[in-house]
Design an enzyme around this catalytic site. Structure first.
Site, PDB file in Angstrom:
ATOM      1  N   GLU A  42      45.788  38.404   6.918  1.00  0.00           N
ATOM      2  CA  GLU A  42      44.447  38.261   6.364  1.00  0.00           C
ATOM      3  C   GLU A  42      44.377  37.706   4.949  1.00  0.00           C
ATOM      4  OE1 GLU A  42      41.508  38.955   8.111  1.00  0.00           O
ATOM      5  OE2 GLU A  42      42.960  38.966   9.754  1.00  0.00           O
ATOM      6  N   SER A  62      40.462  28.786  49.307  1.00  0.00           N
ATOM      7  CA  SER A  62      39.589  27.823  49.983  1.00  0.00           C
ATOM      8  C   SER A  62      38.122  27.945  49.610  1.00  0.00           C
ATOM      9  CB  SER A  62      39.741  27.962  51.500  1.00  0.00           C
ATOM     10  OG  SER A  62      41.031  27.546  51.899  1.00  0.00           O
TER      11      SER A  62
END
Length: 827
Positions: A138, A419
């Site tokens: 940070e 499918s």
């Protein structure tokens, strides 16, 4: 008369020369024009030109300098005034965050996301390497920099304004101020306060004080505030026992607490690992971690999510999906949402939600027996239901229980859709007016070769796909190939259309472009991509609404006290033409009526759908819709201990699990209840030219199936009315009299339907012992006398089944459609 002679030095004037003022000779003491009297330094200098035209509108350098000095005085005065006027406030309400309340669409309470998990610890209890990991993630220059970094703030604002993403320019001091004293709202007023409080705090408090406060107030996900709560939530240990690798992962979470949880969001694992590596590399650069130790550091897998008791059952899955929706669309960021206090009214219909859960329980969960069948331990299920006209998610099934199976099966992206992707290939064909390799327009009645492992022609990638059960079909129409889910036909069609166009059409329908394994290659036609159940429901909803895409939503309204939070616009768009969507729907109606999805007929409403079975049977899908409700159901195999994907072979006592089995039955049971009290509505379809009536059939070659003992099936209801946009079926028409003259389908729903008189119906046993089975023809034409008459020339008339019509006598040669295989070879 006085003397008129000129004075000395004066030149007489020519009488013919006009008068002009006298010009005395220049002398040493006489100033030149443009200079000041008595200023010899100016002598000989050219006069300054006057500003004319547009130049008069420009400020002079004196004016610019004056304006800059005035601006500097104003800024300086503002900074001084802000510093004096803005005091360090007491801790905000978010330091003890509230719960959010989630409501059903009717306003009744769905869930409350629980109280905040927070335990403060002194900095001395946090291992040095964990502190350094946070700094590496940070703010690497925290101990040497000032409380605010104006250059970083300007850079972040520029990146945000230029579309490079919302970025933070805040130091750890500023983040601590935001966490503890202010809040997460993105407003200029809050930013100004943050700036001055951070400066004042940096002057009055030590760096260690600020870092300790930051570690104790930061949000790490899993409802955990502070490093101690995060250590327990992810690794089940106190912060003092964290390793460097574990500390680096917790530091990684600060960037995106929810998304980087690799347990609840496995699809984000690659991004989380990249961030984790970034943190460790930063520690090496700052000499906080030896390179040799870095090289041997392995990713520390976090523990399972321990959900709050109030989020058991489906509540946790719903809350998680809704939170993700809010954060992903930047309605609120996850830290702001975690502050709590929001009332979130969802689109979830309580009655339909209960109906979906009951359908899964009755049709699948209640039949699981893990002690008798070990494969039953692997079974998972997910489902989503959407109103296609509004895009509202009305029901969702995420798993058996959020407190037991924490991954949401409705939103995960690690199973192939199989499918169920094939309809998108055909939609792309119609949308792009695609043609076969020999120039024929692709319609439901275009004939393709459906032989097993037939090489795809025309593509740059060599591909010869296997059909389910290794069955070769010969020449068949696209409609029949869809009914039977023939891989060879759709792989070739994808190449005929263009795989890039197929992908673009799928994206237009609603499949996210960043879906895993979404590659434009021939195999995509078989559904190799890993879209979520939610994504597939969105795409099928576009087909159901005649090609119009309405982005899905979970939200009706979000409020906090007297404020209402704005929601994103969801303007419907025509993603594909109505002709393309409706022609696809007409074929999916046939899948339900004649093909692999006949179990859906039990819903009692006209439906269009598609089955799918993933590679190695790891997943089984059924995606289907009525005109006013779209639902996708999937079963998945996963090891509950390791989380690895597993096959479903042997689950629920079945040799194989197919999309036309349990998923279709769950769909039918749910849809029947969800639409209870409404009249069945037929589809209103506008088809592409040539899609309404089949052309004359060409001859078909002979072929055979491997021997297989068919399983017992229940046929479709009899007397089924025709759907708009479909050819009128007649006994034995279109496909009657194939190689075996009146095969399987003789005596089906409407006297053979499109496949009436097909296959082996009317063979030695007249289409099986009972003339097309007890219910007037089998579900998939799988039991119409396989062993006899395979090479007969003229089949006899099939015996009429219960409620069905006698299949017409077949003739030599047959039609373009080959016989249907046994049920074991269908999806």
């Amino acid at each position: 008369m006085s003397d008129q002679s000129p004075p000395p030095g004066w030149t007489p004037r020519d009488p013919d020369t006009p008068d002009e003022p006298p010009r005395p000779p220049a002398g040493p003491s006489q100033p030149v024009r443009g200079g000041r009297p008595g200023d010899p330094a100016k002598a000989g200098r050219k006069p300054r030109p006057r500003r004319t035209g547009w130049r008069r509108a420009l400020p002079t350098w004196r004016m610019v300098l004056g304006a800059l000095l005035l601006l500097a005085l104003l800024i300086g005065g503002g900074l001084v005034a802000g510093y004096l006027l803005v005091d360090i406030p007491p801790a905000n309400a978010a330091a003890t965050a509230q719960s959010n309340v989630y409501l059903y669409a009717d306003g009744s309470q769905l869930a409350r996301d629980g109280e905040v998990d927070r335990v403060n610890v002194p900095l001395s209890q946090v291992p040095r390497t964990v502190q350094e990991a946070v700094l590496a993630a940070e703010d690497r220059d925290f101990y040497s920099e000032r409380a605010v970094d104006p250059k970083a703030m300007v850079r972040a604002a520029w990146n945000t304004a230029t579309g490079k993403g919302t970025q933070s320019g805040s130091t750890i001091t500023q983040q601590y101020v935001k966490n503890y004293y202010l809040g997460q709202e993105q407003t200029i007023k809050r930013k100004v306060k943050e700036f001055f409080i951070a400066i004042k705090l940096g002057r009055e408090k030590s760096k260690n004080y600020i870092l300790e406060g930051y570690l104790n107030t930061s949000y790490f996900g899993r409802n955990a505030y502070g490093i101690q709560a995060a250590s327990q939530a992810y690794y089940g240990k106190d912060v003092g026992k964290l390793t460097t690798a574990e500390g680096a992962y917790l530091a990684t979470l600060l960037n995106s607490p929810s998304a980087f949880d690799v347990v609840s969001h496995p699809q984000s694992r690659a991004r989380a690992l990249a961030r984790w590596n970034y943190v460790l590399d930063g520690m090496v650069k700052k000499d906080w971690l030896p390179a040799a130790e870095r090289a041997t550091t392995r990713f520390p897998e976090p523990g399972k999510v321990r959900a709050a008791a109030g989020l058991s059952g489906q509540r946790g899955y719903l809350v998680e999906a809704i939170k993700d929706y809010i954060v992903d669309r930047e309605i609120l960021d996850d830290k702001t949402l975690a502050e709590g206090g929001y009332r979130i009214t969802t689109t979830i219909d309580r009655r339909r939600q209960n109906a979906l859960v009951s359908a899964v329980d009755d049709q699948m969960v209640g039949k699981l027996d893990p002690e008798a069948r070990p494969a039953d331990r692997l079974v998972r299920a997910g489902g989503v239901s959407i109103d296609p006209l509004t895009g509202k998610v009305v029901a969702m099934y995420g798993g058996i229980d959020y407190t037991k199976q924490y991954v949401n099966n409705a939103t995960r992206h690690d199973y192939q859709v199989a499918s169920t992707f094939k309809p998108f290939v055909f939609t792309a064909a119609v949308e792009n007016d695609a043609r076969t390799q020999d120039g024929r327009r692709i319609t439901p009645y275009t004939v393709y070769n459906g032989d097993n492992r037939r090489p795809v022609v025309g593509g740059r990638i060599r591909f010869n796909p296997e059909n389910e059960g290794q069955v070769s079909y010969g020449n068949i129409t696209v409609n029949t190939a869809t009914d039977l889910s023939v891989n060879a036909v759709y792989a070739q069609m994808a190449v005929d259309v263009g795989t890039a166009k197929v992908k673009q059409t799928a994206i237009a329908l609603g499949i996210p472009e960043n879906t895993p394994n979404f590659e434009p290659v021939p195999a995509m036609a078989l559904g190799t991509l890993q879209a979520s159940v939610l994504d597939m429901t969105q795409a099928y909803a576009t087909l159901a609404d005649h090609g119009r895409l309405t982005p899905y939503t979970f939200l009706e309204k979000i409020t906090k006290e007297d404020d209402t939070i704005g929601l994103p616009q969801r303007t419907p768009t025509q993603a594909v033409s109505r002709e393309a969507a409706d022609t696809t729907t007409s074929m999916l109606v046939s899948v339900v009526d004649n093909g692999t999805g006949t179990a859906a007929l039990a819903a009692g409403h006209p439906a269009a759908g598609k089955t799918g079975t993933g590679e190695l049977d790891r997943s089984a899908w059924f995606a289907a819709y009525t005109p006013d409700l779209v639902t996708v159901v999937a079963m998945m195999g996963q090891d509950p201990d390791t989380g690895t994907l597993q096959s479903l072979y042997g689950a629920l006592g079945e040799r194989r699990i197919s999309g036309g089995g349990y998923p279709a039955r769950i769909w039918a049971a749910y849809t029947k209840t969800a639409l209870e009290g409404t009249d069945p509505v037929d589809f209103e379809l506008e088809l592409q030219p040539g899609a309404g009536q089949p052309p004359p059939p060409p001859p078909s070659p002979q072929f055979s199936f491997p021997e297989e003992t068919p399983g017992e099936r229940t046929g479709p209801p009899t007397g089924r009315p025709n759907r708009p946009g479909r050819p009128t079926p007649t006994g034995g028409q279109n496909q009657g009299g194939q190689d075996n003259g009146g095969q399987n389908q003789g005596g089906q729903d409407n006297g053979g339907q499109q496949n009436g008189g097909q296959g082996n119906g009317g063979q030695d046993n007249g289409g099986q012992d009972n003339g097309g089975q007890d219910n007037g023809g089998t579900t998939e034409g799988d039991q119409g006398g396989v062993t006899s008459g395979r090479q007969g020339t003229t089949g006899t008339t099939g015996t009429t089944g219960t409620g069905g019509t006698t299949g017409t006598r077949g003739t030599d040669g047959g039609t373009a459609d080959g016989p249907r295989p046994p049920s074991a070879f269908l999806e």
